[in-house]
Design a protein around this motif. Structure first.
Motif, PDB file in Angstrom:
ATOM      1  N   UNK A 156       0.840  -1.192   0.000  1.00 35.47           N
ATOM      2  CA  UNK A 156       0.000   0.000   0.000  1.00 35.47           C
ATOM      3  C   UNK A 156       0.879   1.248   0.000  1.00 35.47           C
ATOM      4  N   UNK A 157       0.657   2.133  -0.960  1.00 34.76           N
ATOM      5  CA  UNK A 157       1.410   3.388  -1.051  1.00 34.76           C
ATOM      6  C   UNK A 157       0.429   4.547  -0.929  1.00 34.76           C
ATOM      7  N   UNK A 158       0.892   5.743  -0.564  1.00 35.54           N
ATOM      8  CA  UNK A 158      -0.008   6.904  -0.540  1.00 35.54           C
ATOM      9  C   UNK A 158      -0.657   7.089  -1.907  1.00 35.54           C
ATOM     10  N   UNK A 159      -1.957   7.359  -1.928  1.00 37.82           N
ATOM     11  CA  UNK A 159      -2.685   7.447  -3.189  1.00 37.82           C
ATOM     12  C   UNK A 159      -2.103   8.527  -4.092  1.00 37.82           C
ATOM     13  N   UNK A 160      -1.543   9.580  -3.502  1.00 40.12           N
ATOM     14  CA  UNK A 160      -0.962  10.647  -4.320  1.00 40.12           C
ATOM     15  C   UNK A 160       0.326  10.208  -5.011  1.00 40.12           C
ATOM     16  N   UNK A 161       0.914   9.084  -4.575  1.00 38.54           N
ATOM     17  CA  UNK A 161       2.126   8.573  -5.203  1.00 38.54           C
ATOM     18  C   UNK A 161       1.856   7.376  -6.108  1.00 38.54           C
ATOM     19  N   UNK A 166       3.251   0.478 -10.889  1.00 39.24           N
ATOM     20  CA  UNK A 166       2.284  -0.404 -11.502  1.00 39.24           C
ATOM     21  C   UNK A 166       1.224  -0.727 -10.458  1.00 39.24           C
ATOM     22  N   UNK A 167      -0.042  -0.525 -10.778  1.00 36.13           N
ATOM     23  CA  UNK A 167      -1.129  -0.673  -9.806  1.00 36.13           C
ATOM     24  C   UNK A 167      -1.952  -1.923 -10.119  1.00 36.13           C
ATOM     25  N   UNK A 168      -2.167  -2.751  -9.091  1.00 36.13           N
ATOM     26  CA  UNK A 168      -2.958  -3.972  -9.240  1.00 36.13           C
ATOM     27  C   UNK A 168      -4.382  -3.724  -8.725  1.00 36.13           C
ATOM     28  N   UNK A 169      -5.340  -3.871  -9.605  1.00 38.17           N
ATOM     29  CA  UNK A 169      -6.749  -3.803  -9.214  1.00 38.17           C
ATOM     30  C   UNK A 169      -7.229  -5.224  -8.960  1.00 38.17           C
ATOM     31  N   UNK A 170      -7.735  -5.467  -7.736  1.00 41.94           N
ATOM     32  CA  UNK A 170      -8.027  -6.833  -7.319  1.00 41.94           C
ATOM     33  C   UNK A 170      -9.438  -6.971  -6.771  1.00 41.94           C
ATOM     34  N   UNK A 171      -9.900  -8.224  -6.727  1.00 41.79           N
ATOM     35  CA  UNK A 171     -11.129  -8.557  -6.016  1.00 41.79           C
ATOM     36  C   UNK A 171     -10.797  -8.667  -4.526  1.00 41.79           C
ATOM     37  N   UNK A 172     -11.811  -8.738  -3.646  1.00 37.74           N
ATOM     38  CA  UNK A 172     -11.538  -8.839  -2.200  1.00 37.74           C
ATOM     39  C   UNK A 172     -10.659 -10.024  -1.808  1.00 37.74           C
ATOM     40  N   UNK A 173     -10.688 -11.117  -2.577  1.00 36.05           N
ATOM     41  CA  UNK A 173      -9.863 -12.274  -2.224  1.00 36.05           C
ATOM     42  C   UNK A 173      -8.497 -12.253  -2.907  1.00 36.05           C
ATOM     43  N   UNK A 190      -2.702  -0.095  -4.371  1.00 35.40           N
ATOM     44  CA  UNK A 190      -1.953  -1.337  -4.205  1.00 35.40           C
ATOM     45  C   UNK A 190      -0.895  -1.430  -5.306  1.00 35.40           C
ATOM     46  N   UNK A 191       0.345  -1.095  -4.945  1.00 38.18           N
ATOM     47  CA  UNK A 191       1.421  -0.979  -5.931  1.00 38.18           C
ATOM     48  C   UNK A 191       2.222  -2.266  -6.043  1.00 38.18           C
ATOM     49  N   UNK A 192       2.567  -2.617  -7.262  1.00 43.95           N
ATOM     50  CA  UNK A 192       3.467  -3.746  -7.488  1.00 43.95           C
ATOM     51  C   UNK A 192       4.853  -3.416  -6.962  1.00 43.95           C
TER      52      UNK A 192
END
Length: 387
Positions: A156-161, A166-173, A190-192
């Motif tokens: 987890x990174x600050x949203x402004x950064x 690379x950002x991973x969009x995920x389901x709850x699981x 959620x940053x790679x």
């Protein structure tokens, strides 16, 4: 000799590190000094041996001499094994052609034969320019439990950064359904971390397909991960909650060093249960003169302190003469700060001589305007340098 391994690591250590400017003109980024006695590459290598991964291929390219010498046979990290261990993998002449590594995926592709000789079930892909402590076995256990083709470590990174990663969009699981490389408007934070575990057969399949695509950038984030998603492969996120810093810029390198000092350091490198190993050449004990002052600092072996050192990290063999002041700075090996010189909010590379009465940096500087002095430079007596 055939020697099957469950999981091997491929450590990408060939980047130029241009955003570190003078620090990487003569040295590969993973060989840059960190925390006084370590190199950046000590962290992923130590993570491997602390995670019981004893076979590591280190892919080198840019300015490799200092890095190769430092790595040696892998003994400091307990990687001097007759079956496995540490192997340096530079670009080489093949049957058809020779070429520099064109991207992270191409670098691994060029070393598929190294992977195949160990017949691993899984391959761990790492970067050589991050500071963190991580048990990769926990990530591997999740990868096996989910049956994923690829697992991507995220933090987890600050949203402004978030647009820097690379950002991973995920389901709850944790299933990754979308991967965006440095999006202008990220959907989450959620940053790679640039750490991947692949099932070997899938890795080789997608590397070979990527290599055949003339329009590909041959990059994991830009090509391999999106291609896996486009083909409906199962990808999962492994959420990491510990300390992690990409030290690819002057400000982040300085910040990460500063995270080591204070009453409650953010990054603990004193943990004997998860040691960070290094090729630490022996030096004499420290010397502190009767009028010296050292406060909230890490001072390595062989240093001679006769002046004042505050909120700073000093590598081995640094000399701070009488009346000299070093404050909020990172000083690398064998630097001499002459009498009455001042160093503020700076990163000073090795073998630099700062002359008497010289001033490097400014007292009011912040992490946004850190002064950097390259290896072997001489600052003349009385000079003022703040860029």
């Amino acid at each position: 000799m055939y020697c099957k391994k469950e999981c091997i690591a491929m450590l990408l250590a060939g980047g130029q590190g241009s955003r570190l400017y003078d620090l990487t003109k003569q040295t590969a980024k993973p060989a840059v000094t960190f925390a006084g006695k370590y190199k950046i590459i000590d962290f992923p290598l130590s993570n491997c041996i602390n995670s019981s991964i004893d076979t590591v291929g280190v892919l080198t390219q840019y300015q490799p001499l200092a890095l190769n010498e430092y790595l040696g046979n892998g003994a400091p990290w307990d990687l001097d094994r007759s079956r496995g261990g540490l192997t340096v993998l530079p670009p080489y002449q093949g049957n058809k052609s020779s070429d520099w590594y064109k991207g992270t995926a191409n670098a691994i592709y060029q070393n598929i034969n190294f992977i195949k000789q160990y017949d691993p079930d899984y391959v761990l892909i790492l970067s050589g320019d991050h500071i963190y402590k991580m048990d990769y076995m926990k990530m591997l256990e999740q990868h096996k439990a989910t049956g994923a083709a690829c697992t991507v470590a995220t933090i987890t990174v600050p949203i402004e950064e978030a647009s820097r990663f690379g950002i991973c969009n995920t389901t709850p699981d944790g299933v990754i359904y979308e991967f965006e490389e440095k999006p202008k408007q990220p959907k989450n934070n959620q940053a790679s971390m640039g750490i991947y575990i692949f099932s070997t057969s899938k890795l080789i399949e997608y590397l070979e397909t990527d290599e055949a695509d003339e329009n590909s950038s041959n990059d994991f984030g830009k090509n391999i991960i999106p291609n896996l998603l486009n083909n409906g492969e199962k990808l999962y996120s492994y959420k990491f909650s510990g300390y992690w810093k990409d030290v690819g810029t002057i400000s982040s390198l300085w910040e990460s060093n500063m995270d080591l000092i204070g009453e409650k350091p953010i990054l603990n490198i004193q943990d004997n249960n998860f040691r960070i190993f290094s090729r630490n050449f022996a030096r004499p004990p420290q010397v502190h003169g009767k009028n010296s002052k050292t406060k909230n600092s890490l001072v390595s072996e062989g240093c001679k302190i006769y002046g004042t050192v505050i909120n700073s990290i000093l590598s081995g063999g640094v000399i701070v003469e009488e009346g000299a002041v070093v404050c909020d700075s990172v000083i690398m090996e064998d630097v001499v700060v002459k009498k009455n010189a001042k160093v503020y909010t700076s990163i000073i590379d090795s073998d630099v001589l700062i002359g008497e009465e010289a001033v490097v940096g400014t007292e009011s500087a912040t992490k946004e305007n850190i002064t950097v002095i390259g290896k072997g430079k001489v600052i003349a007596p009385g000079d003022k340098v703040n860029d």
